[in-house]
Design a protein around this motif. Sequence first.
Motif, PDB file in Angstrom:
ATOM      1  N   ARG A  11      -9.248  61.155  98.228  1.00  0.00           N
ATOM      2  CA  ARG A  11     -10.337  60.514  98.812  1.00  0.00           C
ATOM      3  C   ARG A  11     -10.276  59.178  98.802  1.00  0.00           C
ATOM      4  NH1 ARG A  11     -14.404  64.414  96.089  1.00  0.00           N
ATOM      5  NH2 ARG A  11     -14.568  66.223  97.472  1.00  0.00           N
ATOM      6  N   LEU A  12      -9.954  58.749  97.919  1.00  0.00           N
ATOM      7  CA  LEU A  12      -9.743  57.101  97.586  1.00  0.00           C
ATOM      8  C   LEU A  12      -8.859  56.648  98.566  1.00  0.00           C
ATOM      9  CD1 LEU A  12     -10.113  56.590  93.802  1.00  0.00           C
ATOM     10  CD2 LEU A  12     -11.539  55.918  95.418  1.00  0.00           C
ATOM     11  N   ALA A  13      -7.524  57.535  98.661  1.00  0.00           N
ATOM     12  CA  ALA A  13      -6.437  56.897  99.597  1.00  0.00           C
ATOM     13  C   ALA A  13      -6.719  57.080 101.051  1.00  0.00           C
ATOM     14  CB  ALA A  13      -5.171  57.769  99.436  1.00  0.00           C
ATOM     15  N   MET A  14      -7.783  57.973 101.283  1.00  0.00           N
ATOM     16  CA  MET A  14      -8.183  58.152 102.867  1.00  0.00           C
ATOM     17  C   MET A  14      -9.112  57.248 102.928  1.00  0.00           C
ATOM     18  SD  MET A  14      -8.600  62.379 102.960  1.00  0.00           S
ATOM     19  CE  MET A  14      -9.954  62.185 104.385  1.00  0.00           C
ATOM     20  N   ALA A  15     -10.006  56.686 102.249  1.00  0.00           N
ATOM     21  CA  ALA A  15     -10.803  55.491 102.344  1.00  0.00           C
ATOM     22  C   ALA A  15     -10.428  54.212 102.468  1.00  0.00           C
ATOM     23  CB  ALA A  15     -11.985  55.349 101.078  1.00  0.00           C
ATOM     24  N   THR A  16      -8.991  54.254 101.718  1.00  0.00           N
ATOM     25  CA  THR A  16      -8.394  52.974 101.812  1.00  0.00           C
ATOM     26  C   THR A  16      -7.537  52.890 103.160  1.00  0.00           C
ATOM     27  OG1 THR A  16      -7.733  53.031  99.527  1.00  0.00           O
ATOM     28  CG2 THR A  16      -6.286  51.618 100.596  1.00  0.00           C
ATOM     29  N   ALA A  48      -8.641  53.981 105.859  1.00  0.00           N
ATOM     30  CA  ALA A  48      -9.894  53.925 106.792  1.00  0.00           C
ATOM     31  C   ALA A  48      -9.925  52.452 106.928  1.00  0.00           C
ATOM     32  CB  ALA A  48     -11.140  54.695 106.566  1.00  0.00           C
ATOM     33  N   ASP A  49      -9.955  51.651 105.529  1.00  0.00           N
ATOM     34  CA  ASP A  49      -9.884  50.321 105.480  1.00  0.00           C
ATOM     35  C   ASP A  49      -8.941  49.811 106.294  1.00  0.00           C
ATOM     36  OD1 ASP A  49     -12.547  50.753 104.250  1.00  0.00           O
ATOM     37  OD2 ASP A  49     -11.629  50.422 102.304  1.00  0.00           O
ATOM     38  N   LEU A  50      -7.673  49.982 105.917  1.00  0.00           N
ATOM     39  CA  LEU A  50      -6.526  49.427 106.493  1.00  0.00           C
ATOM     40  C   LEU A  50      -6.662  49.515 108.028  1.00  0.00           C
ATOM     41  CD1 LEU A  50      -3.497  50.596 104.178  1.00  0.00           C
ATOM     42  CD2 LEU A  50      -4.662  48.227 104.690  1.00  0.00           C
ATOM     43  N   ARG A  51      -7.009  50.641 108.604  1.00  0.00           N
ATOM     44  CA  ARG A  51      -7.198  50.923 110.074  1.00  0.00           C
ATOM     45  C   ARG A  51      -8.348  49.834 110.658  1.00  0.00           C
ATOM     46  NH1 ARG A  51      -7.322  57.302 110.314  1.00  0.00           N
ATOM     47  NH2 ARG A  51      -5.171  57.708 110.481  1.00  0.00           N
TER      48      ARG A  51
END
Length: 100
Positions: A29-34, A36-39
Amino acid sequence: MALLRKIDAKVDNLRDEVSAMRSDMEDIRLAMATKADLRSEINSLRADVASDMLVQEKRLSDQIVGLRRSVMEYHSSVIGHGVLLTELEERVRRLEQQRA
């Protein structure tokens, strides 16, 4: 009694596995949030670059217009004095050759 101990050990193992899975899912989940932030950051940077490119294109266009105007004014003044631009270039070449 031994059977209960085996069952208790298996339940403990399952609890440990579930706990590890929860930890792994939290990492995902943290990786996915990161991600999304990168996108979001990449899209923001793309917009900034596009804006900068438009500004540079406008400046370049203004400079080209100014250069064209200057050349036309120069050409008009040269023709106004009875000298064609090609004749002026020939005169300049001759002068350069004489001085060389």
